[in-house]
Write an enzyme that holds these catalytic residues in place. Structure first.
Site, PDB file in Angstrom:
ATOM      1  N   GLU A 105       0.853  -1.186   0.000  1.00  0.00           N
ATOM      2  CA  GLU A 105       0.000   0.000   0.000  1.00  0.00           C
ATOM      3  C   GLU A 105       0.893   1.242   0.000  1.00  0.00           C
ATOM      4  OE1 GLU A 105      -2.048   0.632   3.743  1.00  0.00           O
ATOM      5  OE2 GLU A 105      -3.794   1.457   2.728  1.00  0.00           O
ATOM      6  N   LYS A 180     -10.099   0.313  -1.956  1.00  0.00           N
ATOM      7  CA  LYS A 180     -10.214  -0.069  -0.536  1.00  0.00           C
ATOM      8  C   LYS A 180     -11.603   0.280   0.007  1.00  0.00           C
ATOM      9  CE  LYS A 180      -7.389   0.477   3.707  1.00  0.00           C
ATOM     10  NZ  LYS A 180      -6.328   1.333   4.290  1.00  0.00           N
ATOM     11  N   CYS A 222      -4.649  -3.725   3.298  1.00  0.00           N
ATOM     12  CA  CYS A 222      -4.294  -3.356   4.672  1.00  0.00           C
ATOM     13  C   CYS A 222      -5.437  -3.538   5.684  1.00  0.00           C
ATOM     14  CB  CYS A 222      -3.787  -1.917   4.669  1.00  0.00           C
ATOM     15  SG  CYS A 222      -2.961  -1.429   6.212  1.00  0.00           S
TER      16      CYS A 222
END
Ligand SMILES: O=C(O)CNC(=O)[C@H](CS)NC(=O)CCC(=O)C(=O)O
EC number: 3.5.1.128
Length: 346
Positions: A105, A180, A222
């Protein structure tokens, strides 16, 4: 057998540089990685695995299995410098025979504040993705670009970005994008506050797993790793490899990082690949590092040492299929009992 006790491994847990490394695959297979004379490996790290039940022994020769590389970097606000570092690792991954390299990321940059994040962001069609397209072509490998600060089509109205995981094939074409969906707005004592939604819009949907030379990849980013619903959805949709490119906090890291990744691997019976940011990005921010690959049994089969570098692992889908037959948890689920997960606690 684990790396600390492995007298044969000259890299001993991946520390330092060397010209000969090993990938150690269960059951106790030592695979010498013969490298060109003089080739410097930036902290190539490889790990031994725990023994597995005999019935799960591997039949195919490990040399034939696809090799993936996990790159660990310390992004800063300096975009050209970040590209240089990532490109070096990707070229190294290609030289070592990887078919797919994973970047973490925020591989493009980590800014000091939301205004700088927005200023440095680009659309998918911008210069930076152009450079990565060329890199993928030049190296002939696939690239998972774990979290690109993307100016989407709504940039003019929203003035906010997406945290976009981009998958390029070995011709440099964008094969998939995932934006995300779980944004990290958290305040942990001892770790600077994270307010991702200051600059970022959550993505609208999950992406179907994508076929690659290493297996079917489910894309996540993440903080998403804290939501097993997402990993189960991807596994049910056919994922064999889950990816969690990350910039994980330095306080949550020691407590949660490996536990979460191994839990996601065990419960989905997928490989989990997590490329991570490490070290200090600027005065206000540091990341935990510890990039790793976990196999579907939950064993950490490769991990990076401290600092920028890469580690490698082979993906064995026959092993994955055997394990799913031996331990058929997906056939034992009880959706009648917990069908509507995902609502806030009442
Ligand atoms: O800020 C950027 O430029 C890129 N985005 C990130 O680094 C994000 C949001 S701040 N980091 C995380 O999600 C860490 C999660 C975490 O540490 C945990 O779940 O414990």
């Amino acid at each position: 057998m684990c790396v600390g006790a492995c007298a044969l491994c000259p890299l001993r847990g991946g520390r330092g540089e060397g010209r000969l490394g090993f990938i150690i695959r269960p059951p106790h297979q030592l695979l010498p990685l013969l490298l060109c004379p003089g080739l410097r490996i930036p902290r190539l790290s490889v790990l031994c695995a725990q023994p597995r039940p005999r019935a799960m022994a591997i039949s195919s020769s490990s040399w034939e299995l696809p090799l993936v590389a996990v790159c660990q970097v310390t992004s800063t606000p300096d975009k050209p410098e970040n590209f240089k570092t990532c490109a070096e690792l990707v070229r190294e991954a290609a030289r070592l025979g990887a078919c797919l390299a994973f970047l973490p990321e925020a591989f493009d940059f980590i800014a000091r504040d939301p205004a700088e994040t927005l200023r440095l962001s680009e659309p998918l069609g911008g210069n930076l993705l152009g450079e990565y397209t060329q890199l993928a072509r030049e190296c002939g490998l696939w690239l998972s670009l774990g979290g690109f600060h993307e100016r989407g089509q709504d940039w003019e109205q929203t003035q906010k970005i997406y945290n976009c995981h981009v998958l390029l094939n070995n011709e440099g074409s964008v094969v998939a994008t995932y934006r995300k969906t779980h944004l990290c707005d958290v305040e942990i004592p001892g770790q600077g506050p994270m307010r991702e939604s200051n600059s970022t819009i959550p993505g609208p949907s999950l992406e179907s797993p994508v076929s690659t030379p290493a297996g079917k990849i489910g894309l996540a980013i993440c903080y998403d790793m804290r939501f097993p619903e997402l990993s189960l959805a991807l596994a049910q949709a056919g994922a064999e490899i889950l990816t969690y490119p990350s910039a994980f906090g330095s306080v949550t890291g020691p407590a949660h990082w490996e536990v979460l990744l191994r839990a996601r691997a065990i419960e989905t019976q997928c490989y989990v690949v997590a490329a991570a940011q490490c070290g200090r990005h600027h005065e206000k921010r540091a990341s935990y590092g510890h990039s790793m690959v976990v196999d579907p049994w939950g064993t950490v089969v490769a991990r990076c040492s401290e600092g920028p570098g890469l580690c490698l692992a082979r993906i064995d889908l026959n092993y994955l299929r055997q394990l799913r037959q031996h331990l058929p948890v997906f056939q034992h689920r009880r959706p009648d009992l917990y069908g509507s997960l995902g609502h806030p606690l009442s």
